[in-house]
Scaffold this active site. Sequence first.
Site: not given
Length: 430
Positions: A173-174
Site C-alpha cells: 500500500p501507498c
Amino acid sequence: MRLNKGSIIEKMKNQNIKTQTELAEKIDISKSQLSFMFSDEYEPLKKNVIKLADVLKVSPNDIILDEEDQMPINSDFNRYDYKLDEFIDVSNVRKNKDYNVFETFAGAGGLALGLESAGLSTYGAVEIDKNAAETLRINRPKWKVIENDIEFIADNLDEFIDEEIDILSGGYPCQTFSYAGKRNGFADTRGTLFYPYSKILSKLKPKAFIAENVRGLVNHDDGKTLEVMLKVFIKEGYEVYWNILNSWNYDVAQKRERIVIIGIREDLVKEQKYPFRFPLAQVYKPVLKDVLKDVPKSKVTAYSDKKREVMKLVPPGGCWVDLPEQIAKDYMGKSWYSGGGKRGMARRISWDEPCLTLTTSPSQKQTERCHPDETRPFSIREYARIQSFPDEWEFSGGVGAQYRQIGNAVPVNLAKYIGKSLVHYLNQFN
C-alpha cells in the site's frame, strides 16, 4: 538526452583516464553500460551522467550535448532521474531456464498469475486476507500460500523460504513515511507496509524485484514517498527503474494506470550485455466488446430502484451530463456544485471503449461503471474478464469480498508483459 562524446574524451585526457574500461570502473558500472550511455539508441540514466561528470570533475552540463536536457546545478535526489522510457517488444519472449518468484501482498493472484503466464514459477505467495488466501489455494493448490502477517514473515523469513529466490514481487500500500528523507533507509519506513517488503528484499537479495502501486505514488507526499522507496532500494544494492504503465496497452480492456518499479541487482547490471527495458505497448487495444462475449453467469450487485431509474436515461458512453438537469442535480447532490472530477458519476460504459479503472465496489456513485446495454453494474465474471482473469479462476468469499479482490488486483495480462520483460532481461545470463 545525448552525451557529448568529444567533450568526454577531452575530459578523460585531463584526468589521465586512458580507456573506456578504466572510465567504467571509476564510475562503478560495466563496460557495456558505458557503451549504452554513449549510444544514440539509449537514454542514459541521469544518475549515471552525474557519476560520470563527478569522475571527470566537470558539471553534468559540460558533457550533455542537447541544451534542452541541461540539468539544474547541485540538484537533490530526484525521482524522475530513475524514470526509464526505454521499451522493447516482448510478445514472443520465452524463458530459457526456470525462474522462481516470492510474492507479497498477493491478493487474488492477478500479478502472480500474470507472471506465471510469462513463464515464471510462484514459489510462495503471502496474503493475510482469508478470502483472497483461499482464492489462491483453490486455484493453485501447489503454490505455497502463506496466510500470515507480512511483518511476522519478514522477521522469520527462514521459516518460510528454504531456497534461493530469483524475483521478489508485490504491491504494498501507498503510505506516508513519518521521517521521509531524513535517514534514507529502513528507519524511514517503519510503521508502513513497505518496511517488511524492503526487509524481505534485504534478506533474500533476489536477482530482481517488481514493486507495483497506484499512479498516485509518484506525487504522494510531494514525491517524498517514492524517493524514500527508491533510496532504500538503491542502498540494498539495486539499480532501479520506474514508469507508469497503462493496462490498456497490454491486452486489457481497461484504462488502468499503475506505477511499476523494477530493481536489478547491481552485480547483474555490471555483467549485462543489454539493459532492462519495459514492455512495449501492443498495437491493438481491446475494448469491452472484445472481452465480454459469452461471459459465464455469475452474481451481481443490484442497483436501488431510484438509481436504476436514473441510469436508464444514460446512453452507452455517457454520464451525468446526458441527464436532464434537474435529475442530474438531484442525483449528484453536492457534487453538482463542485468543480471537476465528476465524469465518473452516472457513467455507462460503451461496447466500443475500454472500461475505466475498476474499483473495489461496482456501484460507487463517484466511480460508476454501468453495463453498456443492461442497467446494472458489471457482474463478478464480467469484472474478472475486464481484469483479464480467465473464466476458470474462482474467487472465494461473499459477493462483496469477490468484487474487492478483483478490483484490487493487478490485471493479469499487464503482469504477463511485465514478467516477460524481466524474463527477456534475465535470459542473457544463461
